[in-house]
Design a protein around this motif. Sequence first.
Motif, short mmCIF file in Angstrom:
data_model
loop_
_atom_site.label_atom_id
_atom_site.label_comp_id
_atom_site.label_asym_id
_atom_site.label_seq_id
_atom_site.Cartn_x
_atom_site.Cartn_y
_atom_site.Cartn_z
N THR A 140 0.85 -1.23 0.08
CA THR A 140 0.04 0.15 -0.07
C THR A 140 0.88 1.27 -0.08
OG1 THR A 140 -0.09 -0.13 2.42
CG2 THR A 140 -1.80 -1.22 1.26
N LEU A 169 -1.52 -0.22 -16.28
CA LEU A 169 -2.37 0.17 -14.99
C LEU A 169 -3.32 -0.82 -14.82
CD1 LEU A 169 -2.56 2.68 -13.15
CD2 LEU A 169 -3.95 3.63 -14.56
N THR A 170 -3.97 -1.51 -15.70
CA THR A 170 -4.84 -2.41 -15.31
C THR A 170 -4.34 -3.76 -14.97
OG1 THR A 170 -6.16 -1.96 -17.65
CG2 THR A 170 -6.62 -4.21 -16.80
N HIS A 173 -3.46 -2.66 -11.04
CA HIS A 173 -4.92 -3.00 -10.24
C HIS A 173 -4.96 -4.47 -9.92
CE1 HIS A 173 -6.30 1.16 -12.19
NE2 HIS A 173 -5.26 1.40 -11.19
N SER A 174 -4.78 -5.09 -10.69
CA SER A 174 -5.07 -6.62 -10.80
C SER A 174 -4.26 -7.19 -9.73
CB SER A 174 -5.09 -7.59 -11.87
OG SER A 174 -3.41 -7.58 -12.43
N GLY A 176 -3.29 -5.39 -7.17
CA GLY A 176 -3.54 -4.53 -5.83
C GLY A 176 -2.68 -3.53 -5.74
N HIS A 178 -0.79 0.41 -7.55
CA HIS A 178 -0.97 1.86 -8.06
C HIS A 178 0.17 2.16 -9.00
CE1 HIS A 178 -5.18 1.80 -6.41
NE2 HIS A 178 -4.65 1.51 -5.31
N GLN A 212 -7.96 4.64 -10.77
CA GLN A 212 -8.48 4.65 -9.15
C GLN A 212 -8.01 5.31 -8.19
OE1 GLN A 212 -8.04 0.22 -8.53
NE2 GLN A 212 -9.38 -0.50 -10.14
N ASP A 215 -3.82 6.22 -7.76
CA ASP A 215 -2.94 6.38 -8.99
C ASP A 215 -2.53 7.95 -9.24
OD1 ASP A 215 -3.16 3.78 -9.70
OD2 ASP A 215 -5.30 3.77 -10.75
#
Length: 553
Positions: A140, A169-170, A173-174, A176, A178, A212, A215
Amino acid sequence: MISTHWIPTHRGQEDKERFAHWQPPFVKIVCIDERPPYTEDIPASAKIIIRNHPMSELYGNRGLAAAVSEANVEARYSAYFATTPDSRYAASGQFPKRTRDVMAVRFSGLLPAPEATGTEHAASCQRMAQYCEGKGVARTRLLFEGLNEPQLWANEPGPLVARYYKAFLTGLHSYGLHGVVGNFGVGWPGNGGVADAPPAWSFFKPVIDIFQPGDYLGLHEYWALNGPQENWRWWAGRFQQCPYKVPILITECGIDTGVTGDWYGGWNKLPGEFDAKAARYVDELWWYAKQCSTAGRVRGVLPFTYDIGGREWEQFDIRNTLFLQAFFRKLDTEGLPQPGGAPDPNPDPDPDPDPDPIPPVVSEYKIVAAVIDSQPNEGISYISGRNFMVDGAGQFVKPMQKPVQVRQVSETNPANWIILDTDQLGWWGFTPSQINETWAIRTIDEVRGIDSGWHTIELNKRQMKMTFTWTPVAVTPPPPPSDPLDAIRDAAWGKLGVPYNPNAAFAKYARAHNLGVPMAGEFDVAGYRAQGYAGGIVYCKIGDWGNVQVLPW
């Protein structure tokens, strides 16, 4: 706001102590493999931006969906690291198996499509995140950069870059994760060379649409020796012309005389003694950070660079005792500028100015072109030439990439104009099928925002040389609004990141018809200029400012 761009080539215990004093909100660490080093030196409150340098440079083979010929993976990787000061792998020739596997994909034939490259890079970021987690750093806290300073003017055109970054970016995100996407170089995206036209951002909207929370859009902004105010909103401050309401990180910024064609010149080139240079540069960074803070969108600015990876960057290095003394004096007295703070309209003067006068601030240039040589060359069917770029004092200036356009005088369709690439010395060439009439030539420098205009020349089977004189034009900034209501409007528009012009036809029309707040800056399309407001899209034919109309969303 003021954060750390760290290339940990000479890392020591003092770095951790300095970062603890600094407490930057972001630390960008440039690493050379999938094992980001020294994360334990970074304050726990800071977000960590990771740029895997080989990955972000496409392992030294820039271009999307372009052919490559090197099949020897470890030889290619060794050649890449031979140009870096870190010899942990280059000296031994031993590389982690994961690195060899990635390189085998990269150099086994053709570069994959942008989507495949973006997906591959996201998977690499996942492995870096797992490595950091093994060192006690939660994912995170991590942000990842992809392709660095996309070459929009060459073999990394905007649509392919957007496809790459959407896949990147996709993929993040997959997992978790950024990202900090874009990381466009100073002066990019361009505006097509159209005077006063805003930068063309539409190509990047597919990436913005999948943002999201967490980002960021990454931008690079630099200025020359006259301070960040010079050419404001085109060199530094260009973020104000970005229409997207997303969080922004200025992942590189500061003095780089390369914006004027004087390459590899950093803050060390400022006039005066070294301590005076350091104090002045600190003041410029504070002023710049405060301007960025007022936009709300900009969350951090990262001066390039704390420590260096090569001697060409020595003049940029802020891992310098005199700079850090000046920096921490300012920090301890004023604290770091914070997002959403008030602007500082007057940077502190140089406390020890150099006796030589500093050149006046200029924000516009013009080019005067003249043919200096034209030689018959009857036996060939191509034309070659060279542009000699000189400034107003007659000094040679390194030309920008792709600065030349050529067309037949009778050809008015821009789609048919010849765009000529040049090398660093300005040579170019082209091979029209018939060279038998009058041609026109011009040069455009999108970085400086200048255009020579068209110059007619007989090019019948001739080689030629042309000189372009780059002349700075001093521009007096407009006085602040005298009407307090205009001052309030100016400040309010600034909060939206949209420049306010009380005399603009669109602003007057929108106010008269109660269309509400502007949604973005002005833009050109199909011979029309337009601007979106909450109540509709205001537009008119370019030049027909007395016939403004509104189009529903």
